[in-house]
Design a protein around this motif. Structure first.
Motif, PDB file in Angstrom:
ATOM      1  N   THR A  12       0.855  -1.173   0.000  1.00 42.87           N
ATOM      2  CA  THR A  12       0.000   0.000   0.000  1.00 42.87           C
ATOM      3  C   THR A  12       0.894   1.226   0.000  1.00 42.87           C
ATOM      4  O   THR A  12       2.113   1.107  -0.011  1.00 42.87           O
ATOM      5  CB  THR A  12      -0.927   0.001   1.224  1.00 42.87           C
ATOM      6  N   ASP A  13       0.294   2.406   0.012  1.00 43.18           N
ATOM      7  CA  ASP A  13       1.080   3.629   0.091  1.00 43.18           C
ATOM      8  C   ASP A  13       0.340   4.623   0.970  1.00 43.18           C
ATOM      9  O   ASP A  13      -0.825   4.408   1.350  1.00 43.18           O
ATOM     10  CB  ASP A  13       1.331   4.208  -1.305  1.00 43.18           C
ATOM     11  N   ALA A  14       1.019   5.719   1.304  1.00 44.52           N
ATOM     12  CA  ALA A  14       0.462   6.698   2.227  1.00 44.52           C
ATOM     13  C   ALA A  14       0.755   8.105   1.745  1.00 44.52           C
ATOM     14  O   ALA A  14       1.770   8.350   1.098  1.00 44.52           O
ATOM     15  CB  ALA A  14       1.057   6.508   3.624  1.00 44.52           C
ATOM     16  N   PRO A  69       3.702 -13.769  -1.246  1.00 44.03           N
ATOM     17  CA  PRO A  69       2.608 -13.043  -1.897  1.00 44.03           C
ATOM     18  C   PRO A  69       2.470 -11.635  -1.330  1.00 44.03           C
ATOM     19  O   PRO A  69       2.790 -11.377  -0.157  1.00 44.03           O
ATOM     20  CB  PRO A  69       1.373 -13.891  -1.563  1.00 44.03           C
ATOM     21  N   LEU A  70       1.973 -10.731  -2.171  1.00 44.93           N
ATOM     22  CA  LEU A  70       1.765  -9.345  -1.772  1.00 44.93           C
ATOM     23  C   LEU A  70       0.287  -9.008  -1.936  1.00 44.93           C
ATOM     24  O   LEU A  70      -0.240  -9.014  -3.047  1.00 44.93           O
ATOM     25  CB  LEU A  70       2.617  -8.411  -2.625  1.00 44.93           C
ATOM     26  N   ALA A  71      -0.366  -8.756  -0.819  1.00 47.23           N
ATOM     27  CA  ALA A  71      -1.775  -8.379  -0.834  1.00 47.23           C
ATOM     28  C   ALA A  71      -1.871  -6.868  -1.027  1.00 47.23           C
ATOM     29  O   ALA A  71      -1.364  -6.101  -0.207  1.00 47.23           O
ATOM     30  CB  ALA A  71      -2.450  -8.789   0.471  1.00 47.23           C
ATOM     31  N   VAL A  72      -2.486  -6.458  -2.113  1.00 42.66           N
ATOM     32  CA  VAL A  72      -2.655  -5.030  -2.361  1.00 42.66           C
ATOM     33  C   VAL A  72      -3.811  -4.553  -1.484  1.00 42.66           C
ATOM     34  O   VAL A  72      -4.943  -5.007  -1.624  1.00 42.66           O
ATOM     35  CB  VAL A  72      -2.937  -4.744  -3.840  1.00 42.66           C
ATOM     36  N   GLU A  73      -3.510  -3.654  -0.555  1.00 47.00           N
ATOM     37  CA  GLU A  73      -4.477  -3.217   0.467  1.00 47.00           C
ATOM     38  C   GLU A  73      -4.594  -1.704   0.415  1.00 47.00           C
ATOM     39  O   GLU A  73      -3.769  -0.983   0.976  1.00 47.00           O
ATOM     40  CB  GLU A  73      -3.999  -3.675   1.845  1.00 47.00           C
ATOM     41  N   VAL A  74      -5.608  -1.191  -0.279  1.00 42.83           N
ATOM     42  CA  VAL A  74      -5.778   0.253  -0.424  1.00 42.83           C
ATOM     43  C   VAL A  74      -7.237   0.615  -0.146  1.00 42.83           C
ATOM     44  O   VAL A  74      -8.054   0.709  -1.058  1.00 42.83           O
ATOM     45  CB  VAL A  74      -5.355   0.748  -1.827  1.00 42.83           C
ATOM     46  N   GLN A  75      -7.550   0.777   1.124  1.00 43.29           N
ATOM     47  CA  GLN A  75      -8.892   1.237   1.486  1.00 43.29           C
ATOM     48  C   GLN A  75      -8.916   2.754   1.306  1.00 43.29           C
ATOM     49  O   GLN A  75      -8.221   3.486   2.009  1.00 43.29           O
ATOM     50  CB  GLN A  75      -9.217   0.837   2.925  1.00 43.29           C
ATOM     51  N   SER A  76      -9.723   3.199   0.372  1.00 36.62           N
ATOM     52  CA  SER A  76      -9.720   4.606  -0.007  1.00 36.62           C
ATOM     53  C   SER A  76     -11.128   5.064  -0.343  1.00 36.62           C
ATOM     54  O   SER A  76     -11.735   4.569  -1.290  1.00 36.62           O
ATOM     55  CB  SER A  76      -8.802   4.820  -1.214  1.00 36.62           C
ATOM     56  N   ASP A  77     -11.634   6.015   0.414  1.00 33.80           N
ATOM     57  CA  ASP A  77     -12.945   6.589   0.107  1.00 33.80           C
ATOM     58  C   ASP A  77     -12.919   7.277  -1.250  1.00 33.80           C
ATOM     59  O   ASP A  77     -13.908   7.245  -1.994  1.00 33.80           O
ATOM     60  CB  ASP A  77     -13.345   7.596   1.187  1.00 33.80           C
TER      61      ASP A  77
END
Length: 257
Positions: free
Chosen positions: A178-180, A222-230
Motif C-alpha cells: 500500500t502507500d500513504a 505473496p503481496l496483498a494489495v491493500e488500499v482502502q480509499s474513500d
C-alpha cells in the motif's frame, strides 16, 4: 525486482462486494489470489468455495480475528473453521488485548483451532492496536509455532519502523502493499485508524519506500494489495478499482512509473 510473489486483491479494496464477489472481481482484474471478509462465515462459505472453483483464484487470507482480553469467542472459532475449510493460506489476526502474554495464549488457542489445516495465523501489528511494534509481533509469532507476522507498509511507517529492515523467512507468509500520503498523525490512534481504513493511496503514488519494503521481504512471498480509499471508491467501480490497483502494484514491482 526479482523473486517477487503473486499479487492478491484484499477485501478492503472492494468492501461493497460480497466475499464471492471479491473472488470473481479478483479473477476479472487479473489477480491470482484474493482475500475475503465474511458477515456470516458458515452461510457464505459455500458460494465462496464455488467462486474459487470456477475462477481458479486461490484464497490468500480471511479477515479478521480481533483478539480481546477474554480470549477466543465462538465467532473467532467459526471464522477460523471457515478459513480452514476454504483452504485459505492465512487467517488475518490483530490483538486489542494489552497483555502480551494473554495475547500469545489467544494466538496459540487460535492456532490450535487451525491445526491440521493449511491455514496459519497471520498477526498484523498496528500503531492503534495492542501489538504496536514489529518486535512485539515477532515475539508472539516465535512463541506460537507456525504463526507469522503480517507486515503492512503503512502500519510499519506509522509505527516508525524502517521499511527496508530485512524480515526472517520463517516469520513472514505474506505482506500488504500500500502507500500513504504525506500527512502524519503522531500518537493519535483514531486518526491513524481512519487513515488506514479510508485514506490509503495506490502503491507508488505516496511517500513510502516501497522498493525498500519489498526488497526486505523474503523472496516469493505473496503481496496483498491493500488500499482502502474513500476517494477511489467514489470515483471507480469495484472492477475498475481492482484493475487500477493491480497495475499500480505491478508498476512498483517492475520499477515502472
Amino acid at each position: 525486482m526479482a523473486d517477487r510473489g503473486p499479487l492478491s486483491l484484499s477485501a478492503g479494496n472492494v468492501l461493497e462486494l460480497t466475499p464471492d464477489g471479491v473472488v470473481r472481481c479478483a479473477a476479472e482484474a487479473g489477480f491470482p489470489l484474493a482475500g475475503v471478509r465474511f458477515t456470516d462465515p458458515r452461510a457464505q462459505a459455500p458460494v465462496v468455495a464455488d467462486a474459487v472453483r470456477r475462477t481458479g483464484v486461490r484464497l490468500l487470507d480471511v479477515e479478521v480475528v480481533r483478539l480481546g482480553p477474554d480470549g477466543l469467542t465462538d465467532a473467532h472459532r467459526r471464522l477460523a473453521d471457515t478459513a480452514a475449510v476454504l483452504d485459505a493460506a492465512f487467517l488475518l489476526t490483530v490483538s486489542e488485548d494489552p497483555d502480551e502474554a494473554r495475547t500469545t495464549g489467544s494466538v496459540a488457542a487460535l492456532a490450535e483451532v487451525l491445526a491440521g489445516s493449511v491455514t496459519r495465523v497471520a498477526l498484523e501489528p498496528m500503531a492503534f492496536t495492542a501489538v504496536r511494534s514489529r518486535a512485539a509481533a515477532e515475539r508472539i509469532a516465535r512463541a506460537v509455532p507456525g504463526t507469522v507476522v503480517l507486515p503492512d507498509a503503512l502500519h510499519l511507517h506509522r509505527m516508525h519502523e524502517p521499511l527496508d529492515a530485512p524480515w526472517p523467512a520463517d516469520l513472514v507468509g505474506y505482506a500488504q502493499l500500500t502507500d500513504a500520503g504525506a500527512a502524519a498523525h503522531p500518537g493519535d490512534g483514531e486518526l491513524l485508524a481512519h487513515e488506514a481504513r479510508h485514506e490509503r493511496v495506490p502503491p507508488g503514488e505516496g511517500v513510502l519506500d516501497l522498493a525498500g519494503f519489498v526488497a526486505a521481504l523474503p523472496a516469493g512471498v505473496p503481496l496483498a494489495v491493500e488500499v482502502q480509499s474513500d476517494l477511489l471508491a467514489a470515483e471507480h467501480t469495484p472492477l475498475d478499482r481492482a484493475v487500477l490497483l493491480r497495475k499500480a502494484a505491478s508498476a512498483v514491482l517492475t520499477g515502472g512509473s
